[in-house]
Design an enzyme around this catalytic site. Structure first.
Site, mmCIF file in Angstrom:
data_model
loop_
_atom_site.group_PDB
_atom_site.id
_atom_site.type_symbol
_atom_site.label_atom_id
_atom_site.label_comp_id
_atom_site.label_asym_id
_atom_site.label_seq_id
_atom_site.Cartn_x
_atom_site.Cartn_y
_atom_site.Cartn_z
ATOM 1 N N CYS A 1 0.865 -1.190 0.000
ATOM 2 C CA CYS A 1 0.000 0.000 0.000
ATOM 3 C C CYS A 1 0.901 1.240 0.000
ATOM 4 O O CYS A 1 1.760 1.400 0.885
ATOM 5 C CB CYS A 1 -0.894 0.005 1.229
ATOM 6 S SG CYS A 1 -1.738 1.582 1.452
ATOM 7 N N ILE A 2 0.704 2.093 -0.968
ATOM 8 C CA ILE A 2 1.621 3.225 -1.148
ATOM 9 C C ILE A 2 1.581 4.179 0.052
ATOM 10 O O ILE A 2 2.628 4.640 0.519
ATOM 11 C CB ILE A 2 1.354 3.956 -2.485
ATOM 12 C CG1 ILE A 2 2.419 5.012 -2.743
ATOM 13 C CG2 ILE A 2 -0.036 4.573 -2.538
ATOM 14 C CD1 ILE A 2 2.411 5.543 -4.166
#
Lengths: 115, 130
Positions: free
Chosen positions: B79-80
Site C-alpha cells: 500500500c503506497i
C-alpha cells in the site's frame, strides 16, 4: 461485488491499525463496494465525544465518524452492554447488537478484515 | 480457486509474513495458479524495505518473498500510503519528496488500496494474515 465487514478492535491511539482500517473502509466505499463497520474492545474509544488529542497522541479519528454516511457507510455495529458507553457522551450513529446478533454478524459477509 | 493474500502484521512484531510465506509455498506447490497477488498493508509494508539487514543466522524474509515473486510471477503490492509513511519509497516517490535515496526492494511495487479492491473482485477469496 463482495460484502465486506471491517472489524476494528484496536485502540485509535495505540497504533495506526484503526486509522488504516477506516482508510480501507473509505476506499471500498469510494469504489462503490458495500462495506459495514463493527467496533469492539479498545476501538470503542473511537466513539467517545469531545476528544481533543494532541499531535503526539494521534489524529482525531472520531471526527471521521460523522462523514461516514457521505460514503454510504451506514451500518456501524457494536455489541450491547458496554456500560461505560452509557456513562459518557458518545457518537449515536451505531447500531447495538445483542450477543446472538453479534455472533452471527461475522458470517453475513463474504469477507471480514480485522484491524 | 484463486486467492489474494492480504498481509497486515509487522514482519518484526508478528508471524504474519512468515505464516503467509508458508501458505503461499504450499498453495503454489499444489496449484501453481492459485495465487493472484499479495497485498501488504499496515506494518507489513516493512517487508519491502531493501535496507533492512537481518542477522545472517535468521531468515531473510524480504529475500524469501522476492524469490516467490520471481519464481512464480506473483505480484507483491505494498500500500503506497502505508509504505511511504514508513519510509519504504520507490524512485518516483523519492523524486516527489525530493529525497536522495529510495528504499523499495526489487520485486515489490507500490499501489493504492484501489488495487486491493480490484484483487478482491477478481479472486475467489482474500485471506488476511495479521
Amino acid at each position: 461485488m463482495k460484502y465486506t465487514l471491517i472489524h476494528l478492535n484496536s485502540s485509535p491511539y495505540f497504533s495506526l491499525a484503526c486509522k488504516e482500517g477506516l482508510d480501507l473502509a473509505l476506499v471500498l466505499a469510494t469504489f462503490e463496494q458495500p462495506v459495514d463497520l463493527c467496533l469492539s474492545g479498545a476501538a470503542l474509544a473511537l466513539l467517545t465525544d469531545n476528544q481533543t488529542p494532541t499531535a503526539e497522541q494521534g489524529k482525531n479519528l472520531h471526527k471521521l465518524l460523522a462523514g461516514l454516511e457521505f460514503y454510504d457507510i451506514e451500518n456501524i455495529f457494536i455489541e450491547k452492554h458496554h456500560s461505560w458507553l452509557s456513562d459518557q457522551p458518545t457518537w449515536q450513529g451505531v447500531q447495538q447488537l445483542d450477543e446472538a446478533e453479534w455472533q452471527t454478524l461475522f458470517s453475513q459477509y463474504q469477507q471480514v478484515f480485522r484491524f | 480457486m484463486q486467492y489474494t493474500l492480504l498481509i497486515t502484521g509487522s514482519p518484526y512484531q508478528s508471524k504474519a509474513c512468515h505464516t503467509a510465506l508458508r501458505f503461499i509455498r504450499a498453495a503454489l506447490n499444489k496449484h501453481p495458479d492459485s495465487i493472484k497477488g499479495v497485498f501488504f498493508y499496515e506494518d507489513a509494508v516493512l517487508i519491502g524495505n531493501q535496507t533492512a539487514q537481518p542477522p545472517r543466522d535468521e531468515i531473510n524474509l524480504t529475500k524469501a518473498w522476492q524469490e516467490i515473486a520471481e519464481q512464480h510471477s506473483i505480484p507483491l503490492y505494498l500500500c503506497i500510503a502505508a509504505a511511504v509513511r514508513r519510509g519504504v519509497i520507490n524512485e518516483s516517490e523519492s523524486r516527489r519528496y525530493e529525497l536522495e535515496q529510495h528504499t523499495l526492494a526489487e520485486h515489490f511495487q507500490l499501489e493504492g488500496l484501489g488495487t486491493l479492491v480490484d484483487l478482491m473482485n477478481t479472486t475467489n477469496k482474500v485471506i488476511q494474515f495479521r
